[in-house]
Enzyme design. Structure first.
Site, PDB file in Angstrom:
ATOM      1  CB  SER A 232      -0.963  -0.031   1.187  1.00 33.59           C
ATOM      2  OG  SER A 232      -1.992   0.915   1.015  1.00 33.59           O
ATOM      3  CG  ASP A 327      -5.941  -2.279  -4.885  1.00 33.27           C
ATOM      4  OD1 ASP A 327      -6.794  -1.866  -4.094  1.00 33.27           O
ATOM      5  OD2 ASP A 327      -4.714  -2.037  -4.763  1.00 33.27           O
ATOM      6  CG  HIS A 361      -5.149  -2.473  -1.069  1.00 34.62           C
ATOM      7  ND1 HIS A 361      -4.377  -1.818  -2.006  1.00 34.62           N
ATOM      8  CD2 HIS A 361      -4.730  -2.016   0.148  1.00 34.62           C
ATOM      9  CE1 HIS A 361      -3.541  -0.996  -1.391  1.00 34.62           C
ATOM     10  NE2 HIS A 361      -3.733  -1.105  -0.090  1.00 34.62           N
TER      11      HIS A 361
END
Length: 423
Positions: A232, A327, A361
């Protein structure tokens, strides 16, 4: 009847978090239909559970590696389905297991389907985050805050700096599991841990430079350079560290951005990148209350944002780019494609990439509960992470092995052969 039913877990009732389980049931009636359940409580007190219905064979036996679930949390043959499909009892909860000293305790049970669902047998599985002999010690060196994990044995071992996420504090899970697989790992917090400030307004590469120097000095470290692993927001931090700082030989970028995001980036008191920001008006709120932020980030390749792009062509080490195509946090696959094109344009071939079409994600070490949505620190609201649960789980299994192979290939220990991961 209950005393005759046997629930067996292999390799045992105690194993590493990232080890698959073989789950079998014996002692049932021929063709009996039962419900298998899994239940666990995370360190925040949230309860996660799953249930699947199975029909025993003619011998009264069930093997989750062979037999299909007929209904419940998942359908079909899925050996680890009970773990992957565990869901929280309230919405927008992410399974929290950050302290490596606390095992992931799962209660597996078999229940009658008829009547009141009487429990026939229950077995507890302790999924530990540190293998026997792994060392763990807190690090408070200068302004560096984190934990150092060392494998058992003299080494030498390759060194990895784990940046994990940008949510404040730190998580030890990935670091302790990598140490269990033969890496010296330092996981660091950027803010919100120990005596660090709860909020920051800028990020300084000097902090990570100090962390790399500290890691390289450890007795068991044998690699000349270190590896970086991110996820991330920390993905763009990893890119910047690899591009501007020495001694980084291998970088794993997972669902990050190709530009510096959220906060300005400094080095030696000079600002080297402004932040790429997002447009709150492009956030989509779903019926569940979770936000889809995929299209909310400003374009990093727009002319006015080009100063946020990280010059990854400067990096001396290798990259492993990992993108989940489903994602919903941001467009990881588009960022990956931009980075691959940029490196090729500069005549570089120091990278490999992998993308997972139906993953979301949060790609983490395998066999934890899938998380569809949870609270996002920057947004201050729940965010939908995307992905299809079963495909996401398969991606985590594949990626975990690939990460270890990548680091072993590119973090040399002076010709010393490292033990392979036991996956």
């Amino acid at each position: 009847m209950a005393s005759q039913v046997r629930l067996r877990l292999l390799p045992g009732t105690r194993c590493l978090f990232d080890e698959p389980l073989q789950v079998t049931v014996a002692g049932l009636r021929s063709r009996q239909v039962v419900a298998l359940r899994a239940r666990s409580t995370d360190e925040k007190g949230a309860v996660f559970s799953s249930s699947a219905t199975y029909r025993a064979d003619g011998s009264g036996e069930i093997d989750l590696g062979r037999d299909p679930s007929l209904s419940g949390s998942y359908v079909g043959v899925e050996p680890m389905g009970l773990l992957r499909s565990m869901a929280a009892d309230t919405a927008h909860k992410r399974f929290q297991k950050t302290n490596s000293l606390n095992p992931h305790v799962v209660k597996f049970s078999v229940h009658e389907v008829e009547g009141e669902g009487r429990m026939l047998v229950e077995v507890t599985n302790e999924r530990i985050l540190m293998a026997d002999g792994v060392g763990r010690r807190p690090v408070k060196e200068g302004n560096i805050r984190g934990y150092l994990f060392t494998p058992p044995g003299e080494g030498p071992f390759p060194a990895v700096l784990d940046l994990y996420t940008f949510g404040g504090g730190l998580s030890e899970k990935r670091s302790s599991l990598l140490a269990s697989r033969g890496f010296v790992v330092l996981t660091v917090a950027l803010y919100g841990h120990d005596d660090q400030p709860r909020n920051i307004k800028e990020v300084h590469l000097d902090y990570f430079e100090g962390a790399i120097e500290f890691l390289k000095k450890q007795d068991k470290v044998g690699s000349k350079g270190v590896g970086l692993i991110s996820l991330s927001k920390s993905g763009d931090l990893a890119l910047s560290i690899a591009s501007y700082l020495p001694h980084v030989d291998a970088t794993v970028w997972i669902n990050g951005c190709c530009a510096n995001t959220v906060l300005p980036l400094y080095y030696k008191k000079e600002k080297i990148h402004p932040p790429l920001l997002f447009d709150a008006e492009k956030v989509i709120v779903t019926e569940s209350g979770a936000c889809i932020t995929k299209d909310a980030m400003h374009s990093p390749w727009a002319e006015e944002n080009k100063a946020t792009l990280i010059p990854i062509e400067r990096a001396k080490g290798r990259f492993l780019f990992v993108a989940a195509e489903a994602d919903l946090n941001w467009d990881s696959k588009a960022y990956l494609d931009v980075m691959v094109e940029r490196l090729k344009r500069h005549g570089k071939d120091n990278f490999e990439s992998v993308s997972y079409p139906e993953a979301g994600h949060y790609l983490e070490p395998p066999y934890g509960p899938y998380c569809p949505s949870s609270f996002h620190g920057v947004m201050g609201k729940p965010v939908a992470w995307g992905g299809e649960s079963r495909s996401h789980a398969a991606a985590e299994v594949h990626l975990w092995k690939k990460i270890q192979e990548f680091f072993r290939s590119h973090l040399s220990c002076d010709g010393v052969t490292q033990n392979k991961a036991k996956l």
